[in-house]
Design a protein around this motif. Structure first.
Motif, mmCIF file in Angstrom:
data_model
loop_
_atom_site.group_PDB
_atom_site.id
_atom_site.type_symbol
_atom_site.label_atom_id
_atom_site.label_comp_id
_atom_site.label_asym_id
_atom_site.label_seq_id
_atom_site.Cartn_x
_atom_site.Cartn_y
_atom_site.Cartn_z
ATOM 1 N N LYS A 43 -64.490 29.235 -3.984
ATOM 2 C CA LYS A 43 -64.158 30.884 -4.387
ATOM 3 C C LYS A 43 -64.763 30.972 -5.522
ATOM 4 N N ASN A 81 -64.519 33.710 4.996
ATOM 5 C CA ASN A 81 -63.796 34.752 4.317
ATOM 6 C C ASN A 81 -64.491 35.529 3.123
ATOM 7 N N LEU A 82 -65.160 34.790 2.475
ATOM 8 C CA LEU A 82 -65.777 35.168 1.276
ATOM 9 C C LEU A 82 -66.904 35.811 1.890
ATOM 10 N N LYS A 83 -67.652 35.497 2.808
ATOM 11 C CA LYS A 83 -68.496 36.251 3.281
ATOM 12 C C LYS A 83 -68.386 37.562 3.928
ATOM 13 N N GLU A 84 -67.175 37.503 4.703
ATOM 14 C CA GLU A 84 -66.549 38.781 5.089
ATOM 15 C C GLU A 84 -66.270 39.982 4.091
ATOM 16 N N LYS A 85 -66.001 39.543 3.038
ATOM 17 C CA LYS A 85 -65.268 40.155 1.799
ATOM 18 C C LYS A 85 -66.725 40.853 1.098
ATOM 19 N N LYS A 86 -67.777 40.395 1.156
ATOM 20 C CA LYS A 86 -68.982 41.067 0.495
ATOM 21 C C LYS A 86 -69.390 42.455 1.312
#
Length: 142
Positions: free
Chosen positions: A57, A137-142
């Protein structure tokens, strides 16, 4: 303002006592100090998977686009003159494959470096789908 001799003497005594107490707290006698906590540098990293996810993260670029991940169990081995726990991490994306070695100190991540064949060459990997999910999940939050 003039103080009575008895009050002046009491204030002087209180002042001397306070200064003595302050000096004792800083003295070599250790009065007023807490004992040092000992740290076990080779504490087993019980939450190693959780720690790797937290690291991912904080440093997403390191493992961006990971499609498959594997991890080894913690092992204790010699690094220079010291023993440390470490794990091996393998991450694969469509256009790259990385092998990382995570070295722990006192149960926490201390180093996240490229793996070497001496330590990770014969590692027994097991699937680590939680890392793939975290990166997604990190990619989707961008």
């Amino acid at each position: 303002m003039v103080l009575k001799p008895g009050i002046s003497r009491m204030l002087s005594i209180c002042l001397v006592l306070k200064l003595a107490a302050a000096a004792a707290g800083c003295s070599e006698l250790g009065l007023g100090t807490q004992p040092e906590k000992t740290v076990d540098p080779n504490k087993f990293p019980e939450d190693y998977k959780k720690n790797i996810l937290t690291y991912a993260k904080a440093h997403p670029a390191e493992l961006l686009n990971t499609r498959e991940a594997s991890i080894s169990a913690p092992a204790l081995t010699k690094f220079g003159t010291e023993n440390r726990y470490f794990i091996c991490l393998r991450a694969t994306a469509p256009d790259w494959r990385k092998e990382k070695m995570v070295i722990f100190f006192s149960g926490r991540i201390n180093q996240f470096v490229d793996a070497d064949s001496e330590h990770c060459g014969a590692a027994q990997y097991q699937p680590f789908p939680e890392l793939v999910a975290e990166i997604s999940n990190l990619k989707e939050k961008k």
